[in-house]
Design an enzyme around this catalytic site. Structure first.
Site, PDB file in Angstrom:
ATOM      1  N   LYS A 123       0.640  -1.393   0.140  1.00 19.69           N
ATOM      2  CA  LYS A 123       0.249   0.106   0.211  1.00 19.69           C
ATOM      3  C   LYS A 123       0.938   1.199   0.007  1.00 19.69           C
ATOM      4  CE  LYS A 123      -2.568  -2.173  -0.962  1.00 19.69           C
ATOM      5  NZ  LYS A 123      -3.494  -2.032  -2.216  1.00 19.69           N
ATOM      6  N   ARG A 136       4.486  13.030 -14.616  1.00 20.66           N
ATOM      7  CA  ARG A 136       4.003  13.131 -15.845  1.00 20.66           C
ATOM      8  C   ARG A 136       2.843  14.201 -16.173  1.00 20.66           C
ATOM      9  NH1 ARG A 136       0.980   7.747 -16.198  1.00 20.66           N
ATOM     10  NH2 ARG A 136       0.774   8.220 -18.683  1.00 20.66           N
ATOM     11  N   LYS A 138      -0.052  14.572 -15.171  1.00 22.08           N
ATOM     12  CA  LYS A 138      -1.206  14.191 -15.332  1.00 22.08           C
ATOM     13  C   LYS A 138      -2.045  14.697 -14.206  1.00 22.08           C
ATOM     14  CE  LYS A 138      -0.446  11.394 -18.937  1.00 22.08           C
ATOM     15  NZ  LYS A 138      -1.179  11.469 -20.481  1.00 22.08           N
ATOM     16  N   GLN A 141      -5.794  13.698 -12.932  1.00 23.42           N
ATOM     17  CA  GLN A 141      -5.981  12.592 -12.601  1.00 23.42           C
ATOM     18  C   GLN A 141      -5.734  12.553 -10.898  1.00 23.42           C
ATOM     19  OE1 GLN A 141      -4.755   8.857 -14.876  1.00 23.42           O
ATOM     20  NE2 GLN A 141      -4.437  10.431 -16.499  1.00 23.42           N
ATOM     21  N   HIS A 146      -8.716   9.895  -5.470  1.00 21.84           N
ATOM     22  CA  HIS A 146      -7.648   9.077  -5.807  1.00 21.84           C
ATOM     23  C   HIS A 146      -6.856   9.338  -4.546  1.00 21.84           C
ATOM     24  CE1 HIS A 146      -4.038   7.646  -8.123  1.00 21.84           C
ATOM     25  NE2 HIS A 146      -3.124   8.457  -7.084  1.00 21.84           N
ATOM     26  N   HIS A 149      -8.268   7.675  -1.090  1.00 20.25           N
ATOM     27  CA  HIS A 149      -8.180   6.189  -1.181  1.00 20.25           C
ATOM     28  C   HIS A 149      -6.860   5.887  -1.033  1.00 20.25           C
ATOM     29  CE1 HIS A 149      -9.304   2.206  -2.169  1.00 20.25           C
ATOM     30  NE2 HIS A 149      -8.556   2.173  -3.425  1.00 20.25           N
ATOM     31  N   LYS A 200     -12.430  -0.160 -19.252  1.00 20.70           N
ATOM     32  CA  LYS A 200     -11.972   0.572 -18.001  1.00 20.70           C
ATOM     33  C   LYS A 200     -13.297   0.831 -16.984  1.00 20.70           C
ATOM     34  CE  LYS A 200      -9.771   4.609 -18.397  1.00 20.70           C
ATOM     35  NZ  LYS A 200      -9.206   5.892 -18.997  1.00 20.70           N
ATOM     36  N   THR A 204     -13.983  -0.277 -12.902  1.00 22.40           N
ATOM     37  CA  THR A 204     -14.550   0.315 -11.733  1.00 22.40           C
ATOM     38  C   THR A 204     -15.604  -0.090 -11.408  1.00 22.40           C
ATOM     39  OG1 THR A 204     -13.977   2.475 -13.125  1.00 22.40           O
ATOM     40  CG2 THR A 204     -15.931   2.699 -11.396  1.00 22.40           C
ATOM     41  N   GLN A 207     -14.557  -2.344  -8.743  1.00 14.39           N
ATOM     42  CA  GLN A 207     -13.989  -1.741  -7.395  1.00 14.39           C
ATOM     43  C   GLN A 207     -15.229  -1.560  -6.666  1.00 14.39           C
ATOM     44  OE1 GLN A 207     -11.865   1.265  -9.784  1.00 14.39           O
ATOM     45  NE2 GLN A 207     -10.123   1.044  -8.477  1.00 14.39           N
TER      46      GLN A 207
END
Length: 282
Positions: A123, A136, A138, A141, A146, A149, A200, A204, A207
């Site tokens: 983790k 990168r 990004k 995102q 994110h 979590h 994708k 999800t 999840q």
């Protein structure tokens, strides 16, 4: 003031020493919460402030090969965790209804505790997901979902090693590791240009199923007594409900609402339900 400080210190020693698992207290990162707090503190500072500032005037790093290696390592680690969880516990003697922690020093109990510790390390490695996003550039995102979590999983895993290194809670690690094998396999396939975008949404969905399963698993503690404490249910039931809400909202906005053209106005290349020349369908 002195009384307040004394009470805080007393509570700290109670939580850190008296009720913790003595088998894991001397393990790496487990003697106190402060190393973990420092790691998470730097992680949050880097992904929210330091990293974006350092990258502001730089070109994004090209990390394709590094990410491929990283994804393979993640797949291997998570397969290992699944194997250990199944062979030591969930295909062995563990009950899916309620399973107490074996706090003994038997070889099997120690190996289960060590596997929970490895899960914590994995983790922590997961935090690199966000670091790679920053490098990168990004940044779109790096959502609240994110970061929340990833941070929450580290805290939960640390608590598992510190207090409940085995038993009922390890089912969470089993399910989560399975989902991560699928996720990182998808990421690896994407890096090789062999994964399809339409997959994708099913990840999800997986999840969301994961959170529902874990929610029910911990809810069983409310009506089943096996010696495993009930207090984790007070944490993981609302936590997984919250994750269902967050991931459900993400799924709706990404895969349902996004595909619904507006009848009045322009969206996704449609105006009044008719392609306007900008639609990808043309």
């Amino acid at each position: 003031m002195a009384t307040i400080i004394k009470s805080i210190l007393k509570f700290y020693y109670y939580m850190n020493d008296e009720i913790s698992d003595p088998r894991t207290n001397d393990w790496f990162l487990m003697s106190s919460p402060w190393p973990g707090v420092a790691i998470l503190g730097f992680y949050l500072y880097f992904v929210s402030n330091l990293g974006p500032r350092l990258m502001a005037n730089r070109q994004p790093f090209k990390l394709d090969r590094i990410l491929q290696i990283y994804n393979v390592i993640q797949i291997i680690f998570n397969i290992y965790l699944i194997y250990k969880a199944l062979t030591l516990a969930w295909l062995n003697e563990y009950s899916y209804y309620c399973q107490p922690v074996d706090y003994s020093y038997s070889p099997r109990a120690i190996e289960i505790a060590q596997t929970v510790w490895v899960y914590l390390i994995v983790k922590l490695i997961d935090l690199l997901d966000t670091v790679f996003f920053v490098l990168r550039k990004k940044n779109n995102q790096i959502s609240f979902l994110h970061v929340y979590h990833h941070t929450g999983m580290v805290i939960g895993a640390w608590g598992g090693v510190k207090y409940l290194a085995g038993g009922h809670g390890t089912f969470l690690g089993l399910v989560n590791s399975f989902v991560h094998v699928i996720m990182y396999s998808h990421y690896f396939a994407t890096s090789l240009k062999i994964s399809k975008p339409w997959w994708k949404k099913y990840i999800t969905q997986l999840q969301l199923v994961q959170f529902a399963i874990i929610l029910y698993h911990f809810a069983q503690l409310l009506w089943t007594d096996c010696g495993f404490p009930v207090w984790p249910a007070a944490i993981f039931i609302p936590q997984n409900l919250f994750m269902i809400v967050l991931f459900g909202d993400f799924y709706y906005k990404t895969y349902i609402k996004k595909r619904t053209p507006k009848l009045n106005g322009v969206k996704n290349g449609f105006k009044n339900g008719i392609p306007n020349g900008n639609s990808k369908l043309q």
